[in-house]
Design an enzyme around this catalytic site. Structure first.
Site, mmCIF file in Angstrom:
data_model
loop_
_atom_site.group_PDB
_atom_site.id
_atom_site.type_symbol
_atom_site.label_atom_id
_atom_site.label_comp_id
_atom_site.label_asym_id
_atom_site.label_seq_id
_atom_site.Cartn_x
_atom_site.Cartn_y
_atom_site.Cartn_z
ATOM 1 N N HIS A 363 0.829 -1.201 0.000
ATOM 2 C CA HIS A 363 0.000 0.000 0.000
ATOM 3 C C HIS A 363 0.867 1.256 0.000
ATOM 4 O O HIS A 363 1.556 1.553 0.964
ATOM 5 C CB HIS A 363 -0.906 -0.014 1.239
ATOM 6 C CG HIS A 363 -1.885 1.105 1.283
ATOM 7 N ND1 HIS A 363 -2.003 1.931 2.375
ATOM 8 C CD2 HIS A 363 -2.811 1.514 0.386
ATOM 9 C CE1 HIS A 363 -2.957 2.818 2.152
ATOM 10 N NE2 HIS A 363 -3.468 2.582 0.949
ATOM 11 N N ARG A 364 0.855 1.974 -1.127
ATOM 12 C CA ARG A 364 1.702 3.157 -1.316
ATOM 13 C C ARG A 364 3.176 2.803 -1.142
ATOM 14 O O ARG A 364 3.971 3.599 -0.639
ATOM 15 C CB ARG A 364 1.309 4.279 -0.342
ATOM 16 C CG ARG A 364 -0.173 4.614 -0.366
ATOM 17 C CD ARG A 364 -0.544 5.623 0.696
ATOM 18 N NE ARG A 364 -1.987 5.651 0.908
ATOM 19 C CZ ARG A 364 -2.609 6.330 1.869
ATOM 20 N NH1 ARG A 364 -1.892 7.070 2.698
ATOM 21 N NH2 ARG A 364 -3.912 6.284 2.007
ATOM 22 N N ASP A 392 -0.584 5.999 -5.708
ATOM 23 C CA ASP A 392 -1.634 6.982 -6.002
ATOM 24 C C ASP A 392 -1.068 8.028 -6.947
ATOM 25 O O ASP A 392 -0.010 8.610 -6.678
ATOM 26 C CB ASP A 392 -2.119 7.651 -4.716
ATOM 27 C CG ASP A 392 -2.613 6.646 -3.695
ATOM 28 O OD1 ASP A 392 -3.643 6.020 -3.950
ATOM 29 O OD2 ASP A 392 -1.965 6.497 -2.641
ATOM 30 N N HIS A 405 -1.146 10.905 -2.365
ATOM 31 C CA HIS A 405 -2.465 10.387 -2.006
ATOM 32 C C HIS A 405 -3.471 11.497 -1.719
ATOM 33 O O HIS A 405 -4.563 11.531 -2.292
ATOM 34 C CB HIS A 405 -2.362 9.472 -0.782
ATOM 35 C CG HIS A 405 -3.692 8.935 -0.328
ATOM 36 N ND1 HIS A 405 -4.493 9.604 0.587
ATOM 37 C CD2 HIS A 405 -4.362 7.807 -0.675
ATOM 38 C CE1 HIS A 405 -5.599 8.910 0.788
ATOM 39 N NE2 HIS A 405 -5.540 7.822 0.036
ATOM 40 N N GLU A 467 -3.545 3.819 -8.879
ATOM 41 C CA GLU A 467 -4.857 4.356 -8.518
ATOM 42 C C GLU A 467 -4.928 5.812 -8.957
ATOM 43 O O GLU A 467 -4.119 6.651 -8.547
ATOM 44 C CB GLU A 467 -5.109 4.261 -7.013
ATOM 45 C CG GLU A 467 -6.488 4.805 -6.637
ATOM 46 C CD GLU A 467 -6.843 4.644 -5.172
ATOM 47 O OE1 GLU A 467 -7.858 5.222 -4.737
ATOM 48 O OE2 GLU A 467 -6.098 3.945 -4.447
ATOM 49 N N ASP A 582 0.288 -2.060 4.444
ATOM 50 C CA ASP A 582 1.465 -1.213 4.626
ATOM 51 C C ASP A 582 2.678 -2.029 5.043
ATOM 52 O O ASP A 582 3.774 -1.503 5.126
ATOM 53 C CB ASP A 582 1.190 -0.158 5.711
ATOM 54 C CG ASP A 582 0.059 0.785 5.341
ATOM 55 O OD1 ASP A 582 -0.019 1.161 4.166
ATOM 56 O OD2 ASP A 582 -0.743 1.140 6.224
#
Length: 610
Positions: A363-364, A392, A405, A467, A582
């Site tokens: 995630h990211r 993002d 983000h 995303e 994460d």
């Protein structure tokens, strides 16, 4: 300190006598209350939550994401209702136990029927106490709860707590959390005898709260020491019980590879033992708490200490086992076990279906170890074993695709301007690493082109989840992203996600072969009508029914954001295609262990962790 030790010794002695000669009527009353409340409140809560979830698309889970429920009006209603029902049940139980404790201390006899009748007569007072406390405690605890995810995140990665401060988690948030906790503790201590005044002195709920506060104010030190002496061993007992069953659960699952009759029986017995032991511990702690507080209530109110030997009447009947004195107590216990075991575990042990372990999506990037949406986070995520890197992407004023983000850069670089109002030259000057850690000082906002260029040098098995996060300000972001991906020959290694159906529709028209996924934070009828290849779903709404419906339509399910190992285990056993986390290193190690497990073991793990 010696006072705490002395009180603890007295408390331990009282605990010994309580558990040796626990009042049979108290146990009977507690079992009756738990059965009655489970039968009455569980369907009520399910009906209420079902109607609200159908509107909000939310689902309560054991993860920090449940905190977002209180940020909307329907969610606030849910939290208040559950808090009210829990406090009402607690008030009912403690009201009856206070009556039994007072009778035992004064060597009188109380019947279960008379105690129940008494509780029904003071029901308005209990309703008032429960509703008032639910509202006050919820207001007090919310600021503190918003800090807990930040603490968990910081301690998990071993960095200072102040990373990425905001209004909630910055200095104001910490002060609000500390103040709210102090107020709540003060109120909990001040209102400790409210139920005693309501039950024994027939005061209204407001009068009971005032009287309790007045009594405690003159004896605060003694009350605090008594509560410390009680809750310290009680919490150790609760934690120890949970730890023992957690370890035992792993051993039982590891020793049950195939769905044989013996393994199913063994798992059912384990589930029964866990339910019965946990229930017995909770009942024992509740009874002892009522005896301790009632004894303290009389001692403070009347100015005389009641001797511990008067806690229980010593007669011939008291020496007989509880079940013999109350023969119908055993069937009630069996019903309680069936409620918690048969319908929740046994029937589901027989469900065996093909389960594929999910992919690991960072995630990211690896955002526990490096600044989110940075090249360092992408690099570390690959080292951590991620299968997919989720980033993002937004568009600057001059049309450059960059990673970020939020609408602005305030979280990562203390810059309040929004991305779409800045040029790339402006953004390239910002340092997004120093606020995370000095180790990453000088880290800059990367462009999408830089990320793709970096990933061309790593094995093609690692893919990129882009995303589109334009917040409606950059209508051309879909076209620009597809053009860049095609220009760099990266089509086969990307998936594109967004909350915007319009953006995904454009991607589908421009590049039909690139998989697209709808990011789902709440449920609407449009979710199922959109032409997508998969869903990226929040943990707050994901359940088995959603997964089954998505699969029936030939669509995969990705779940976000899962950082707790227990939750990781549960979702990996539910059959999701990818877990977005994460902590890709933790998830990768967990999946390596689960790869050695059978389908039956994975299914059991999913059931027991629910």
């Amino acid at each position: 300190m010696w006072e705490v030790i002395l009180i603890a010794k007295i408390g331990a002695k009282m605990m010994y006598h309580v558990f040796l000669k626990m009042p049979s009527k108290s146990v009977t009353f507690m079992v009756l209350m738990k059965v009655a409340f489970s039968l009455l409140t569980v369907p009520l809560i399910a009906l209420l939550l079902g109607s609200l979830f159908s509107f909000t698309g939310r689902k309560m889970i054991f993860d920090w994401s449940f905190l977002s429920l209180a940020e909307s009006f329907p969610g606030l209603v849910i939290v208040l209702t559950v808090a009210f029902l829990w406090l009402l049940g607690f008030s009912f139980e403690q009201s009856g136990l206070v009556k039994f404790s007072a009778a035992a201390l004064k060597e009188r006899e109380e019947r279960v029927r008379s105690v129940l009748a008494r509780i029904l007569r003071i029901l308005p007072r209990l309703l008032g106490l429960a509703s008032f406390k639910a509202g006050i405690f919820l207001l007090c605890i919310l600021p503190a709860l918003r800090i807990l995810p930040v603490l968990q995140r910081a301690f998990s990665r071993g960095l200072p707590v102040g990373m990425y401060p905001s209004v909630v988690t910055g200095p104001f948030g910490w002060m609000a959390a500390i103040m709210s906790l102090m107020i709540m503790i003060r109120l909990l201590v001040s209102w400790i005898f409210a139920i005693h005044y309501a039950v024994l002195d027939r005061k209204t709920f407001a009068g009971a709260l005032r009287a309790s506060t007045s009594l405690v104010n003159g004896n605060r030190k003694k009350v605090l020491l008594s509560m410390l002496a009680f809750w310290a061993p009680s919490l150790l007992l609760i934690i120890g019980n949970s730890f023992v069953f957690r370890i035992t659960r792993d051993v039982v699952i590891r020793s049950s590879y195939d769905p044989t009759s013996m393994n199913i029986l063994k798992l059912s017995i384990f589930a029964s033992a866990e339910t019965m032991t946990t229930t017995a511990v909770s009942i024992g702690i509740s009874i002892f708490y009522s005896i301790l507080t009632t004894r303290l209530f009389f001692a403070l109110k009347e100015g005389e200490a009641l001797h511990s030997q008067t806690l229980l009447r010593k007669d011939a009947v008291a020496d007989r086992p509880v079940v013999i004195r109350r023969p119908w107590l055993l069937p009630l216990l069996i019903i309680l076990v069936i409620q918690g075991v048969f319908f929740g575990y046994l029937g589901r042990f027989l469900v065996v279906s093909e389960i594929e372990l999910p992919l690991v999506t960072a995630h990211r990037g690896s955002s526990f170890k490096a600044p989110e949406n940075s090249l360092s986070a992408v690099r570390i995520a690959i080292e951590d074993g991620a299968d997919i890197i989720e980033i993002d992407v937004q568009m600057t004023r001059d049309g450059v695709l960059v990673l970020n983000h939020d609408r602005s850069l305030s979280k990562v670089a203390s810059v309040g301007e929004r991305v779409h109002t800045l040029t790339y030259a402006d953004i390239a000057e910002f340092d997004i690493g120093s606020r995370f850690s000095n180790e990453f000082a000088g880290e800059r906002v990367p462009t999408l082109a830089e990320v793709i260029q970096y990933m061309t040098g790593i094995p093609p098995s690692v893919k990129l989840n882009i995303e589109l996060k334009d917040y409606g300000y950059s209508p051309e972001i879909s076209r620009a992203t597809i053009e860049l991906v095609k220009e760099m020959g990266f089509e086969s290694r990307v998936v594109i996600t967004s909350t915007s159906i319009e953006r995904l529709t454009t991607v589908r028209e421009l590049a039909p072969d690139i998989p697209i996924g709808l990011v789902v934070g709440y449920l609407t009828s449009l979710v199922w009508s959109v032409d997508v290849d998969f869903y990226s779903v929040s943990t707050t709404i994901l359940n088995d029914r959603f997964i089954q419906r998505a699969r029936s339509m030939g669509r995969d399910v990705h779940v976000w954001t899962v950082n707790n190992t227990d939750t990781m285990s549960r979702y990996s056993s539910m059959g999701v295609a990818s877990i977005i986390t994460d902590r890709p290193d933790v998830l990768s190690k967990l999946l390596l262990r689960q790869a050695e497990m059978s389908i039956f073991q994975l299914r059991v793990l999913s059931i027991l962790m629910t």
